[in-house]
Design a protein around this motif. Structure first.
Motif, PDB file in Angstrom:
ATOM      1  N   ILE A 158      39.718  40.231  48.241  1.00 56.65           N
ATOM      2  CA  ILE A 158      41.253  40.441  47.671  1.00 56.65           C
ATOM      3  C   ILE A 158      41.467  39.472  49.228  1.00 56.65           C
ATOM      4  N   GLY A 159      43.161  39.199  49.509  1.00 59.97           N
ATOM      5  CA  GLY A 159      44.102  38.334  50.335  1.00 59.97           C
ATOM      6  C   GLY A 159      44.906  39.707  50.934  1.00 59.97           C
ATOM      7  N   ASP A 160      45.680  39.669  51.617  1.00 64.53           N
ATOM      8  CA  ASP A 160      47.000  40.239  52.309  1.00 64.53           C
ATOM      9  C   ASP A 160      47.222  40.175  50.817  1.00 64.53           C
ATOM     10  N   GLY A 161      48.300  41.700  50.737  1.00 63.03           N
ATOM     11  CA  GLY A 161      49.688  42.350  50.334  1.00 63.03           C
ATOM     12  C   GLY A 161      49.449  41.989  48.432  1.00 63.03           C
TER      13      GLY A 161
ATOM     14  N   GLU B  32      45.915  36.120  47.558  1.00 65.21           N
ATOM     15  CA  GLU B  32      44.988  35.926  46.444  1.00 65.21           C
ATOM     16  C   GLU B  32      43.594  36.510  46.155  1.00 65.21           C
ATOM     17  N   ALA B  33      42.761  35.677  45.652  1.00 70.98           N
ATOM     18  CA  ALA B  33      41.456  36.868  45.489  1.00 70.98           C
ATOM     19  C   ALA B  33      40.347  35.606  44.957  1.00 70.98           C
ATOM     20  N   VAL B  34      39.200  35.807  45.320  1.00 66.32           N
ATOM     21  CA  VAL B  34      37.424  35.104  44.800  1.00 66.32           C
ATOM     22  C   VAL B  34      37.523  35.907  43.427  1.00 66.32           C
ATOM     23  N   VAL B  35      36.733  35.352  42.734  1.00 67.04           N
ATOM     24  CA  VAL B  35      35.933  36.067  41.782  1.00 67.04           C
ATOM     25  C   VAL B  35      35.014  35.152  41.392  1.00 67.04           C
ATOM     26  N   ARG B  36      33.630  35.972  41.154  1.00 64.36           N
ATOM     27  CA  ARG B  36      32.499  35.487  41.103  1.00 64.36           C
ATOM     28  C   ARG B  36      33.012  36.011  39.699  1.00 64.36           C
ATOM     29  N   ILE B  37      32.563  34.423  39.211  1.00 70.19           N
ATOM     30  CA  ILE B  37      32.643  34.483  37.373  1.00 70.19           C
ATOM     31  C   ILE B  37      30.750  34.796  36.536  1.00 70.19           C
ATOM     32  N   GLN B  38      31.344  35.197  35.400  1.00 74.84           N
ATOM     33  CA  GLN B  38      29.894  35.491  34.830  1.00 74.84           C
ATOM     34  C   GLN B  38      29.851  34.674  33.767  1.00 74.84           C
ATOM     35  N   ALA B  39      30.869  34.340  33.135  1.00 77.54           N
ATOM     36  CA  ALA B  39      30.985  32.973  32.253  1.00 77.54           C
ATOM     37  C   ALA B  39      31.816  32.591  32.114  1.00 77.54           C
TER      38      ALA B  39
END
Length: 365
Positions: free
Chosen positions: A72-75, A31-38
């Motif tokens: 980001i997460g493992d893997g 998994e990933a955390v994303v900071r949204i821009q638009a």
């Protein structure tokens, strides 16, 4: 540590949207955390609000987005914090029967994040198309992040995440439009306009735009239509045939998704031509036609899911074309709005006055 950010939710069918605090967990494996821009305001988000897709409320709306990977997460090996990405809702699995047959754009088991984002009271949220990007940050499967050139403006780049890719892909991927082809596009909203831009990019010699709205037809000309037809003023099938030597177009794209527009597309194509349905019908719609007509006309009748795109193949290429000035993504950005203005954007969308309203986060406005 889990983070508290702001996000736009809808709690029940037809309810107004709300901007509320939500909890984003740390990314788990894959998994990933994303900071949204638009993030673009798409008809699909309105369908979620109105209960046309399901009733798994509350929904976290938004899915047509660009942003920056925060963690980001493992893997996860092909992303890193700081990567500029467009989010996609087709993170292919690589192992289903479509993927194994070499057709990953038809993947039947696309990935979403395993963990749930929640309200502050622990209520689990259902992210729109597995993304939920009307938020400061969102949690997605790593495969939903497609890296592109960071020089691309987020408000324009994010639109490839859904509607613009659907239209471009309907012409280029599904319809197989080639150099010298004649193309007709029925419906010139955001998806139809993108199909026109895609047909132009593919080298079509005649591109016919069909709509009821003169403003949309004028926009279609700006994006590459060589001819326009106002279907309120006569039979569009006859008009398309007249513009193509009496034969009909090689490819006709229905970007409306109604029985009457699909029939127009069917009869407006040349013998052995191609019909592409990219407009989304509602569940109660039915189609009745003489079976003999299907047999006697030949050709191909296709549906286009997400423009039959493969994000990791198509997004970087299309962003490169945008940066070269060959794909006018900026023309699709009709207005930039704040995160608290989504309901107003739905009303503007219904008026037909915009191709896309785009929520731009304060940090990048």
């Amino acid at each position: 540590m889990p983070q508290q950010v702001n996000g736009v939710i809808v709690r029940a069918k037809g309810a107004p949207t709300e901007l509320v605090p939500i909890i984003i967990p740390d990314p788990g494996p894959g998994e990933a955390v994303v900071r949204i821009q638009a993030c673009g305001v798409c008809h699909t988000d309105l369908h979620y609000r109105e209960g046309d897709i399901g009733d798994d409320y509350p929904y976290l709306l938004g899915h047509e987005a660009a942003g920056v990977v925060e963690s980001i997460g493992d893997g996860v090996t092909d992303l890193a914090p700081g990567d500029y990405v467009i989010l996609n809702w087709r993170a292919v699995c690589g192992t289903c029967r479509a993927c194994k047959r070499g057709r990953p754009w038809l993947c039947f088991a696309t990935h979403n994040a395993s963990q749930k984002m929640t309200l502050t009271d622990g209520t689990e949220l259902s992210p729109a198309l597995g993304i939920g990007a009307f938020a400061d940050k969102t949690l997605v499967a790593a495969g939903q992040c497609t890296k592109v050139d960071p020089a691309a403006r987020p408000a324009a780049a994010g639109l490839l995440g859904c509607g613009i890719m659907a239209g471009l892909g309907a012409a280029i991927n599904t319809g197989g439009v080639g150099r010298g082809d004649s193309v007709a596009v029925i419906g010139c909203g955001g998806v139809g306009a993108a199909a026109i831009a895609g047909a132009r990019l593919a080298g079509a010699s005649k591109i016919i735009a069909v709509d009821l709205d003169e403003q949309k037809l004028a926009g279609a000309r700006d994006l590459g239509a060589t001819d326009v037809i106002n279907s309120s003023q006569g039979d569009p099938v006859a008009a398309i045939q007249q513009l193509t030597g009496g034969f009909g177009a090689d490819v006709v794209i229905d970007a409306v998704g109604r029985p009457e527009t699909w029939k127009q597309a069917f009869y407006a194509r040349d013998l052995a031509g191609t019909v592409v349905l990219v407009g989304v019908p509602t569940p109660e719609m039915t189609l009745e036609m003489p079976l003999l007509d299907f047999f006697s006309h030949g050709g191909s009748l296709k549906s286009s899911w997400y423009g039959d795109c493969l994000p990791e193949r198509d997004f970087p290429m299309l962003i490169d074309l945008y940066l070269q000035g060959r794909l006018p993504l900026d023309r699709f950005v009709s207005e930039e709005i704040g995160i608290g203005e989504v309901d107003q954007a739905f009303e503007t969308m219904a008026s037909g006055r915009v191709l896309r309203s785009v929520v731009v986060m304060e940090a990048t406005a």
